[in-house]
Design a protein around this motif. Structure first.
Motif, short mmCIF file in Angstrom:
data_model
loop_
_atom_site.label_atom_id
_atom_site.label_comp_id
_atom_site.label_asym_id
_atom_site.label_seq_id
_atom_site.Cartn_x
_atom_site.Cartn_y
_atom_site.Cartn_z
N ASP A 57 0.68 -1.17 0.02
CA ASP A 57 0.10 -0.04 0.04
C ASP A 57 0.75 1.27 -0.14
OD1 ASP A 57 -2.16 -1.69 0.12
OD2 ASP A 57 -2.72 -1.12 2.06
N ALA A 58 1.84 1.33 0.74
CA ALA A 58 2.88 2.54 1.11
C ALA A 58 3.47 2.78 -0.36
CB ALA A 58 3.73 2.36 1.97
N PHE A 59 3.93 1.66 -1.15
CA PHE A 59 4.61 1.94 -2.28
C PHE A 59 3.72 2.54 -3.41
CE2 PHE A 59 5.18 0.52 -6.75
CZ PHE A 59 6.50 0.80 -6.95
N LYS A 61 0.63 4.19 -3.03
CA LYS A 61 0.44 5.43 -2.64
C LYS A 61 1.62 6.54 -3.14
CE LYS A 61 -2.44 4.44 1.36
NZ LYS A 61 -2.50 4.80 2.83
N HIS A 62 2.75 6.00 -2.85
CA HIS A 62 4.19 6.97 -3.12
C HIS A 62 4.17 6.94 -4.50
CE1 HIS A 62 7.95 8.41 -2.71
NE2 HIS A 62 8.28 7.64 -3.59
N TRP A 63 4.00 5.91 -5.29
CA TRP A 63 4.08 6.02 -6.75
C TRP A 63 3.11 6.79 -7.29
CZ3 TRP A 63 1.35 5.03 -11.02
CH2 TRP A 63 1.85 5.05 -12.32
N VAL A 65 1.49 9.89 -6.14
CA VAL A 65 1.74 11.17 -6.04
C VAL A 65 3.21 11.68 -6.14
CG1 VAL A 65 -0.07 11.09 -4.17
CG2 VAL A 65 2.37 10.85 -3.46
N THR A 66 4.43 10.85 -6.43
CA THR A 66 5.47 11.33 -6.66
C THR A 66 5.77 11.36 -8.28
OG1 THR A 66 6.25 10.06 -4.69
CG2 THR A 66 8.18 10.61 -6.27
N ASN A 68 7.14 11.29 -11.74
CA ASN A 68 7.61 10.09 -12.28
C ASN A 68 8.62 10.78 -13.69
OD1 ASN A 68 7.78 8.19 -14.63
ND2 ASN A 68 6.53 6.80 -12.98
N ALA A 74 3.57 14.00 -11.54
CA ALA A 74 3.14 12.61 -10.75
C ALA A 74 2.02 11.86 -11.40
CB ALA A 74 2.55 13.35 -9.52
#
Length: 99
Positions: A57-59, A61-63, A65-66, A68, A74
């Motif tokens: 889940d954390a990956f 979410k990060h993917w 909004v970050t 690319n 994002a």
């Protein structure tokens, strides 16, 4: 009886909740043209592919909004347009085929 529309809507809203996607962004995603299919389904496919890559889940979410490098912004920003949704989906399809 539950129909497909309800299932898609519930799944879309659940993913948006998981990713903390605000209402304005949800509206922009769902307001994209449907020439390539239901934008909610495309977004759900994108989510599934990212989850297959990161399986966390954390990956995921990060993917979303970050910024690319492939897009220059994002992915969640890309998903606010029809062309962006398809570009993100195509990118992820290519990434998962390489695995």
């Amino acid at each position: 009886m539950i129909n497909n529309e309800e299932v898609v809507l519930k799944a879309f809203l659940r993913v948006c909740s998981l990713l903390n996607i605000d209402n304005d962004t949800q509206v922009k995603i769902t307001s994209t043209t449907e020439e390539n299919g239901d934008p909610r389904l495309i977004f759900l496919k994108i989510f599934k592919l990212v989850y297959l890559i990161g399986n966390d889940d954390a990956f995921v979410k990060h993917w979303f909004v970050t910024e690319n490098n492939a897009f220059g912004e994002a992915p969640i920003e890309m998903c606010k347009s029809s062309d962006g949704l398809i570009s993100v989906l195509d990118y992820l399809n290519k990434m998962t085929r390489r695995r």
